[in-house]
Design an enzyme around this catalytic site. Structure first.
Site, mmCIF file in Angstrom:
data_model
loop_
_atom_site.group_PDB
_atom_site.id
_atom_site.type_symbol
_atom_site.label_atom_id
_atom_site.label_comp_id
_atom_site.label_asym_id
_atom_site.label_seq_id
_atom_site.Cartn_x
_atom_site.Cartn_y
_atom_site.Cartn_z
ATOM 1 C CG ASP A 45 51.688 -99.046 1.949
ATOM 2 O OD1 ASP A 45 51.744 -99.003 3.192
ATOM 3 O OD2 ASP A 45 52.696 -99.104 1.218
ATOM 4 N N GLY A 46 50.276 -96.107 0.243
ATOM 5 C CA GLY A 46 50.960 -94.854 -0.082
ATOM 6 C C GLY A 46 50.248 -93.643 0.490
#
Length: 146
Positions: free
Chosen positions: A35-36
């Site tokens: 996600d990051g």
């Protein structure tokens, strides 16, 4: 100009982190880092396309990083995935998250989690070129221009 260095090896070296067998990571841990990484890639492209007020940068980024877009992206990319990548995606998609998306269906949220797990997996293996290729191809397949 400063020499280019991949982010992961630099982080590992700078913080004296030991290499871990990637198979020991849960699919949700892979999705967490993925996600990051996905967000960083999209933000980088948005910022590099032109300086703008932060609110406009955020608005531009939000349409790309939401679960519905990620779900559509992975659906479009499925035929391009290797068997290994498909297995990682499925592990992420089938994981039981402890939270739910605020603005997405459960199906989209799970597909997005699978995509994020795949991005995290590729990042942790140092396959940065492949993860960029998948994100770029996914955006092109959705006819989304950043």
């Amino acid at each position: 100009m400063e020499e280019s260095v991949d982010l992961l090896p630099l982080v590992m070296k700078s913080f004296a982190l030991k290499e871990v067998d990637i198979r020991s990571y849960s699919p949700l841990a892979l999705a967490y880092i993925g996600d990051g990484v996905f967000d960083l890639v999209i933000r980088t492209v948005v910022v590099e396309r032109g300086n703008a007020p932060v609110s406009r940068l955020h608005h531009s980024t939000a349409s790309y990083v939401r679960a519905a877009t990620q779900a559509a992206m992975i659906e479009a990319l499925l035929p391009e995935l290797t068997q290994e990548e498909l297995a990682v995606y499925r592990r992420g998609r089938n994981a039981k998250p402890h939270t739910s998306a605020k603005n997405a269906s459960l199906a989209d949220y799970l597909k997005a989690t699978g995509l994020e797990a795949l991005i995290g997996y590729l990042y942790l293996l140092g396959r940065t070129q492949r993860l960029i290729e998948l994100i770029k191809d996914g955006l092109e397949k959705l006819e989304m221009k950043i």
